[in-house]
Motif scaffolding. Structure first.
Motif, PDB file in Angstrom:
ATOM      1  N   ALA A  52       0.749  -1.236  -0.597  1.00 15.73           N
ATOM      2  CA  ALA A  52       0.079   0.020   0.055  1.00 15.73           C
ATOM      3  C   ALA A  52       0.913   1.481   0.094  1.00 15.73           C
ATOM      4  CB  ALA A  52      -1.229  -0.050   1.181  1.00 15.73           C
ATOM      5  N   THR A  53       0.674   2.487  -0.463  1.00 15.50           N
ATOM      6  CA  THR A  53       1.037   3.483  -1.126  1.00 15.50           C
ATOM      7  C   THR A  53       0.575   4.868  -0.358  1.00 15.50           C
ATOM      8  OG1 THR A  53       2.762   2.053  -3.147  1.00 15.50           O
ATOM      9  CG2 THR A  53       2.604   4.269  -2.606  1.00 15.50           C
ATOM     10  N   VAL A  54       1.257   5.677   0.282  1.00 15.50           N
ATOM     11  CA  VAL A  54       0.398   6.385   0.861  1.00 15.50           C
ATOM     12  C   VAL A  54       1.529   7.759   0.459  1.00 15.50           C
ATOM     13  CG1 VAL A  54      -0.609   5.308   2.497  1.00 15.50           C
ATOM     14  CG2 VAL A  54       1.396   6.331   3.283  1.00 15.50           C
ATOM     15  N   ALA A  55       0.703   8.757   0.495  1.00 14.80           N
ATOM     16  CA  ALA A  55       2.259  10.256   0.013  1.00 14.80           C
ATOM     17  C   ALA A  55       2.295  11.480   1.442  1.00 14.80           C
ATOM     18  CB  ALA A  55       2.128  10.864  -1.410  1.00 14.80           C
ATOM     19  N   LEU A  56       3.157  11.147   2.041  1.00 15.96           N
ATOM     20  CA  LEU A  56       2.778  11.526   3.385  1.00 15.96           C
ATOM     21  C   LEU A  56       4.002  13.575   3.069  1.00 15.96           C
ATOM     22  CD1 LEU A  56       3.959   8.673   5.385  1.00 15.96           C
ATOM     23  CD2 LEU A  56       1.065  10.403   5.614  1.00 15.96           C
ATOM     24  N   SER A  57       3.268  14.147   4.249  1.00 15.90           N
ATOM     25  CA  SER A  57       4.158  15.443   4.313  1.00 15.90           C
ATOM     26  C   SER A  57       5.749  15.417   4.166  1.00 15.90           C
ATOM     27  CB  SER A  57       3.823  16.687   5.436  1.00 15.90           C
ATOM     28  OG  SER A  57       2.497  16.641   5.029  1.00 15.90           O
ATOM     29  N   ALA A  58       6.663  15.937   3.875  1.00 13.94           N
ATOM     30  CA  ALA A  58       8.179  15.500   3.940  1.00 13.94           C
ATOM     31  C   ALA A  58       8.566  15.813   5.398  1.00 13.94           C
ATOM     32  CB  ALA A  58       9.025  16.327   2.813  1.00 13.94           C
ATOM     33  N   ASN A  59       9.554  15.597   6.207  1.00  9.04           N
ATOM     34  CA  ASN A  59      10.138  16.500   6.922  1.00  9.04           C
ATOM     35  C   ASN A  59       9.190  15.944   8.472  1.00  9.04           C
ATOM     36  OD1 ASN A  59      13.073  16.910   5.811  1.00  9.04           O
ATOM     37  ND2 ASN A  59      11.512  18.151   5.149  1.00  9.04           N
ATOM     38  N   SER A  60       7.628  14.711   8.166  1.00  7.95           N
ATOM     39  CA  SER A  60       6.603  14.357   9.259  1.00  7.95           C
ATOM     40  C   SER A  60       7.216  13.084   9.559  1.00  7.95           C
ATOM     41  CB  SER A  60       5.537  14.697   8.293  1.00  7.95           C
ATOM     42  OG  SER A  60       5.440  13.994   7.539  1.00  7.95           O
ATOM     43  N   SER A  61       6.349  12.478  10.893  1.00 12.04           N
ATOM     44  CA  SER A  61       6.831  11.441  11.834  1.00 12.04           C
ATOM     45  C   SER A  61       5.911  10.864  12.102  1.00 12.04           C
ATOM     46  CB  SER A  61       6.829  11.713  13.128  1.00 12.04           C
ATOM     47  OG  SER A  61       7.332  10.901  13.936  1.00 12.04           O
ATOM     48  N   HIS A  62       5.205   9.678  11.732  1.00 14.29           N
ATOM     49  CA  HIS A  62       4.010   8.329  11.792  1.00 14.29           C
ATOM     50  C   HIS A  62       4.264   7.560  12.303  1.00 14.29           C
ATOM     51  CE1 HIS A  62       2.477  12.471   8.666  1.00 14.29           C
ATOM     52  NE2 HIS A  62       3.633  11.910   8.248  1.00 14.29           N
ATOM     53  N   ALA A  63       2.632   7.099  12.989  1.00 17.68           N
ATOM     54  CA  ALA A  63       2.703   5.803  13.742  1.00 17.68           C
ATOM     55  C   ALA A  63       2.258   5.549  12.720  1.00 17.68           C
ATOM     56  CB  ALA A  63       2.174   6.166  15.226  1.00 17.68           C
ATOM     57  N   PHE A  64       2.591   3.977  12.737  1.00 19.60           N
ATOM     58  CA  PHE A  64       1.405   3.437  12.012  1.00 19.60           C
ATOM     59  C   PHE A  64       1.076   1.835  12.562  1.00 19.60           C
ATOM     60  CE2 PHE A  64       5.491   2.511   9.870  1.00 19.60           C
ATOM     61  CZ  PHE A  64       4.913   1.110  10.012  1.00 19.60           C
ATOM     62  N   ARG A  65       0.357   1.174  12.169  1.00 27.73           N
ATOM     63  CA  ARG A  65       0.874  -0.558  12.549  1.00 27.73           C
ATOM     64  C   ARG A  65      -0.404  -1.242  11.486  1.00 27.73           C
ATOM     65  NH1 ARG A  65      -1.254  -3.171  18.107  1.00 27.73           N
ATOM     66  NH2 ARG A  65       0.970  -4.169  17.843  1.00 27.73           N
ATOM     67  N   ALA A  79      10.419  -0.762  10.861  1.00 28.40           N
ATOM     68  CA  ALA A  79      10.127   0.583  10.894  1.00 28.40           C
ATOM     69  C   ALA A  79      11.442   1.581  11.279  1.00 28.40           C
ATOM     70  CB  ALA A  79       8.661   0.670  11.727  1.00 28.40           C
ATOM     71  N   ASP A  80      11.803   2.648  11.655  1.00 34.87           N
ATOM     72  CA  ASP A  80      12.228   3.973  12.114  1.00 34.87           C
ATOM     73  C   ASP A  80      12.352   3.777  13.760  1.00 34.87           C
ATOM     74  OD1 ASP A  80      12.945   4.874   9.662  1.00 34.87           O
ATOM     75  OD2 ASP A  80      11.799   6.180   9.919  1.00 34.87           O
ATOM     76  N   HIS A  81      11.545   3.736  14.525  1.00 36.18           N
ATOM     77  CA  HIS A  81      11.278   3.625  15.680  1.00 36.18           C
ATOM     78  C   HIS A  81       9.933   2.836  16.289  1.00 36.18           C
ATOM     79  CE1 HIS A  81      10.213   7.327  16.365  1.00 36.18           C
ATOM     80  NE2 HIS A  81       9.489   7.204  17.239  1.00 36.18           N
ATOM     81  N   HIS A  82      10.110   1.974  17.435  1.00 33.54           N
ATOM     82  CA  HIS A  82       8.201   1.232  17.882  1.00 33.54           C
ATOM     83  C   HIS A  82       9.179   2.639  19.186  1.00 33.54           C
ATOM     84  CE1 HIS A  82      10.309  -1.640  14.806  1.00 33.54           C
ATOM     85  NE2 HIS A  82       8.877  -1.278  14.961  1.00 33.54           N
ATOM     86  N   ASP A  83       7.304   2.787  19.786  1.00 30.75           N
ATOM     87  CA  ASP A  83       7.068   3.225  21.356  1.00 30.75           C
ATOM     88  C   ASP A  83       6.434   1.860  21.385  1.00 30.75           C
ATOM     89  OD1 ASP A  83       4.849   3.132  20.599  1.00 30.75           O
ATOM     90  OD2 ASP A  83       4.123   4.909  20.397  1.00 30.75           O
ATOM     91  N   GLY A  84       6.605   0.561  21.702  1.00 29.82           N
ATOM     92  CA  GLY A  84       5.829  -0.501  22.626  1.00 29.82           C
ATOM     93  C   GLY A  84       5.095  -0.385  22.046  1.00 29.82           C
ATOM     94  N   ALA A  85       3.526   0.355  21.302  1.00 33.80           N
ATOM     95  CA  ALA A  85       1.878   0.114  21.137  1.00 33.80           C
ATOM     96  C   ALA A  85       2.580   0.268  19.170  1.00 33.80           C
ATOM     97  CB  ALA A  85       1.767   0.846  21.952  1.00 33.80           C
ATOM     98  N   ASN A  86       2.914   0.889  18.778  1.00 33.62           N
ATOM     99  CA  ASN A  86       2.860   1.929  17.057  1.00 33.62           C
ATOM    100  C   ASN A  86       4.816   1.072  16.934  1.00 33.62           C
ATOM    101  OD1 ASN A  86       0.447   2.145  17.047  1.00 33.62           O
ATOM    102  ND2 ASN A  86       0.700   3.714  18.756  1.00 33.62           N
ATOM    103  N   SER A  87       4.702   1.323  15.603  1.00 25.05           N
ATOM    104  CA  SER A  87       5.607   1.419  14.364  1.00 25.05           C
ATOM    105  C   SER A  87       5.895   3.337  14.614  1.00 25.05           C
ATOM    106  CB  SER A  87       5.618   0.813  13.442  1.00 25.05           C
ATOM    107  OG  SER A  87       5.493  -0.601  13.476  1.00 25.05           O
ATOM    108  N   HIS A  88       6.689   3.600  14.298  1.00 22.37           N
ATOM    109  CA  HIS A  88       7.103   4.754  13.989  1.00 22.37           C
ATOM    110  C   HIS A  88       8.179   5.094  12.073  1.00 22.37           C
ATOM    111  CE1 HIS A  88       5.181   6.712  17.126  1.00 22.37           C
ATOM    112  NE2 HIS A  88       5.617   6.306  17.481  1.00 22.37           N
ATOM    113  N   LEU A  89       7.552   6.080  11.170  1.00 22.94           N
ATOM    114  CA  LEU A  89       8.525   6.261  10.305  1.00 22.94           C
ATOM    115  C   LEU A  89       8.332   7.402  10.014  1.00 22.94           C
ATOM    116  CD1 LEU A  89       6.528   7.829   7.565  1.00 22.94           C
ATOM    117  CD2 LEU A  89       5.792   5.489   7.768  1.00 22.94           C
TER     118      LEU A  89
END
Length: 91
Positions: A52-65, A79-89
């Motif tokens: 699945a492909t999405v276009a996101l704002s540059a220089n932003s951070s997003h949580a996903f699962r 993912a770039d990192h995890h906070d325990g509950a979610n992946s982040h990019l």
């Protein structure tokens, strides 16, 4: 796995999973689609993966699962990192 492509002021992010792991339908859900499981279902492509492909704002951070059949939620190990509950990019 995450694939990124820089566009003018945006980053195109493609979420990639093996075609059969986990079995059944899978969607990517996150703050970029208001956690809507119907917004970005992964679809098969010819190389044995689904995406699945999405276009996101540059220089932003997003949580996903990911959400698979049977209410099975899981994170992306790439993912770039995890906070325990979610992946982040970061874009």
């Amino acid at each position: 796995m995450l694939e990124r492509k820089k566009l003018k002021g945006r980053t195109q992010v493609t979420f990639v999973l093996p075609e059969d792991t986990p079995a059944g339908p899978v969607s990517v859900v996150g703050d970029f689609n208001h956690w809507d499981p119907y917004a970005h279902p992964l679809t098969p492509r010819g190389d044995g993966t689904r995406t699945a492909t999405v276009a996101l704002s540059a220089n932003s951070s997003h949580a996903f699962r990911y959400l698979a059949a049977g209410d099975y939620w899981f994170n992306d190990p790439a993912a770039d990192h995890h906070d325990g509950a979610n992946s982040h990019l970061r874009t």
